[in-house]
Enzyme design. Structure first.
Site, short mmCIF file in Angstrom:
data_model
loop_
_atom_site.label_atom_id
_atom_site.label_comp_id
_atom_site.label_asym_id
_atom_site.label_seq_id
_atom_site.Cartn_x
_atom_site.Cartn_y
_atom_site.Cartn_z
N CYS A 57 -0.09 4.30 0.24
CA CYS A 57 -1.19 4.04 1.51
C CYS A 57 -2.27 4.85 1.54
O CYS A 57 -3.45 4.40 1.43
CB CYS A 57 -0.15 4.69 2.91
SG CYS A 57 1.23 3.94 3.07
N HIS A 116 -5.23 7.25 6.44
CA HIS A 116 -3.62 7.77 5.97
C HIS A 116 -3.41 8.82 7.37
O HIS A 116 -4.40 9.63 7.42
CB HIS A 116 -3.58 8.14 4.85
CG HIS A 116 -1.95 8.36 4.64
ND1 HIS A 116 -1.27 7.68 4.73
CD2 HIS A 116 -1.45 9.47 4.17
CE1 HIS A 116 0.02 8.15 4.35
NE2 HIS A 116 -0.19 9.12 3.85
CA LIG Z 1 1.11 1.71 3.57
#
Ligand SMILES: [Ca+2]
Length: 496
Positions: free
Chosen positions: A82, A138
């Site tokens: 991510c 994120h």
């Molecule tokens: Ca992800």
């Protein structure tokens, strides 16, 4: 070329103002710029109808978005995790350029990126209203006090709700991994609330400027929870399992075992032993269908707002996900299951109903959106505009897609091939035409030496070491030894 009636009307009005001696409040280009609806999905692999990864996937809403525009069938993330994937897309720079490879740090904690103008900021600096809901950056990567520097409105980003006790008794280090029927009501899901917030913002967007509204959906990231109706779409007895090959990893370099093996996600051996493999596959499909329904709600709201024809919609996922292929579930690998992502564009200037098999990268979103919205060009971006493919999907593309997993490990994906080189110099090569599952490593075969060199020429020249503050899953070299997740890589058989 598509005609652009809104652009023409705006140009006509501005010309009329000018002839009448009235100075317009906005320049011609700004008045005619389309809106952007930017839809991110977390951990969504190609198990989406339009992208063909699983024959049973039911995703009518993403499919209708793809049919409204151009689907990129060979698009790949820059990092199979991510934070580094999103940091790359938002900054327009490769992980090998920034040194962000792990779950931390966020971009603003890196000295060289502190003042970097990101994709949403570039729109904001060019008179767009910008807003974000759900997971776009994120989670936790931007301090709360700094969030409105990134988006004018930084809205809600609720986490996936979890039950009091786990459904699946995964080993303790897989604490985040669970799946099952929960919650009862779809309205209690994080993605429902994220869609609600994005819909409210679509209705309330300022009328005097274009908008850039981002919605980041959480599912099918684990834990894979959905209500019963989504599981009912996939009766257990009928669920098709992904293809796997016994001893698939016997021909991959030892180094890759470490990079991909010491993961918190369940291994295929654990899933099989505990009779949980099908349950996870079914839950992932169910969660994807639920998330898709929320994409549909947002698309419906866009159309209801009357802005549908003047809005560029882009949908992307931050990376793919294994569900047993190559012996693992999860991400963090340089194989197709981790790197391949759905990517679709629709809206003004984009060919409808087109499907492109040329390689594309998430890095390409930044320059492509600049072109689609006629924003000032940027010379500091490492991606390449997809405008030629949005005009004609068969247009050949010079650049392959490059994915990086920790410093010095890269995959190069061309139209038909994947080449991988690990930090210790070991390699893999796959011909995706005859081997779509990447089961047969061709790297050592002399007849493929030229193909291997051709792909190796694209390896990034930069190899920024991991920046200070890099979180877990970081590969470093100390005293000539490779250290992965704090332990030296040694030439020994890993348990599976
Ligand atoms: Ca992800």
């Amino acid at each position: 070329m598509n005609s652009r009636p809104a652009y023409r009307i705006a140009a006509f009005l501005i010309a009329s103002f000018w002839l009448a001696g009235v100075v317009p409040h906005v320049a011609a280009a700004e008045a005619s710029r389309p809106n952007v609806l930017f839809i991110a999905v977390d951990d969504l692999n190609d198990w989406v109808g339009a992208f063909g990864g699983h024959s049973q996937a039911k995703t009518p809403n993403i499919d209708r978005l793809a049919a409204r525009g151009t689907a990129f069938l060979n698009a790949h993330c820059q990092a199979p995790l991510c934070n580094p994937s999103r940091a790359s897309l938002l900054t327009g720079l490769r992980p090998s350029t920034t040194g962000i490879y792990g779950l931390a740090p966020g971009i603003r904690s890196v000295a060289e990126l502190k003042d970097r103008v990101t994709l949403p900021q570039h729109f904001r600096h060019n008179a767009y209203f910008t807003a974000s809901f759900g997971k776009v950056y994120h989670d936790g990567s931007i301090a709360p006090k700094d969030r409105t520097n990134e988006f004018e409105v930084w809205g809600i980003a609720p986490p996936i709700p979890t039950p009091k006790t786990k459904f699946v008794n995964t080993p303790s280090k897989m604490a985040a991994v669970d799946w099952g029927v929960f919650p009862e009501r779809d309205e209690d899901q994080a993605d429902w609330k994220i869609a609600d917030a994005a819909i409210a913002q679509l209705k309330a967007a300022p009328k005097d400027k274009p908008f850039f509204i981002a919605a980041g959906f959480r599912l099918p990231h684990v834990p894979c929870f959905a209500s019963q109706k989504w599981f009912d779409l996939y009766p257990e007895a009928t669920v098709k399992m992904p293809p796997v090959l016994e001893n698939d990893r016997s021909d991959v370099p030892f180094f890759s075992w470490y990079l991909h093996w010491q993961l918190p996600e369940p291994r295929l051996s654990w899933l099989k032993k505990n009779d949980q493999w099908k349950g996870l596959v079914r839950a992932y499909l169910a969660c994807t269908s639920f998330m898709d329904s929320q994409v549909g709600r947002v698309l419906d709201a866009l159309d209801a707002s009357g802005q549908g024809s003047n809005t560029v919609v882009v949908l992307w996922s931050d990376h793919g996900w294994h569900l047993g292929e190559k012996g693992i579930t999860g991400k963090n690998s340089l194989w197709e299951r981790s790197t391949h992502v759905p990517l679709a564009f629709a809206g003004p200037g984009i060919t409808k109903g087109a499907r492109c098999s040329q390689p594309a990268e998430l890095l390409d979103l930044f320059p492509t959106l600049i072109d689609l919205c006629r924003l000032p060009a940027r010379s500091d971006l490492e991606g390449h505009s997809l405008m030629p493919q949005l005009d004609d999907a068969s247009t050949a593309r010079k650049w392959p897609a490059i994915t990086t997993h920790n410093a010095g490990n890269h995959s190069v994906r061309s139209e038909h091939w994947r080449f991988i080189r690990y930090a210790d110099g070991t390699e893999e090569l796959y011909d995706l035409r005859s081997d779509p599952n990447e089961w047969i490593n061709l790297a050592k075969l002399p007849q493929h030496a030229a193909k291997l060199r051709e792909h190796a020429a694209w390896l990034p020249k930069a190899s920024h070491p991991p920046v200070p503050g890099s979180a877990q899953r970081i590969l470093v070299q100390e005293g000539g030894k490779w250290i992965w997740e704090g332990k030296p890589i040694v030439d020994a058989e890993l348990e599976d």
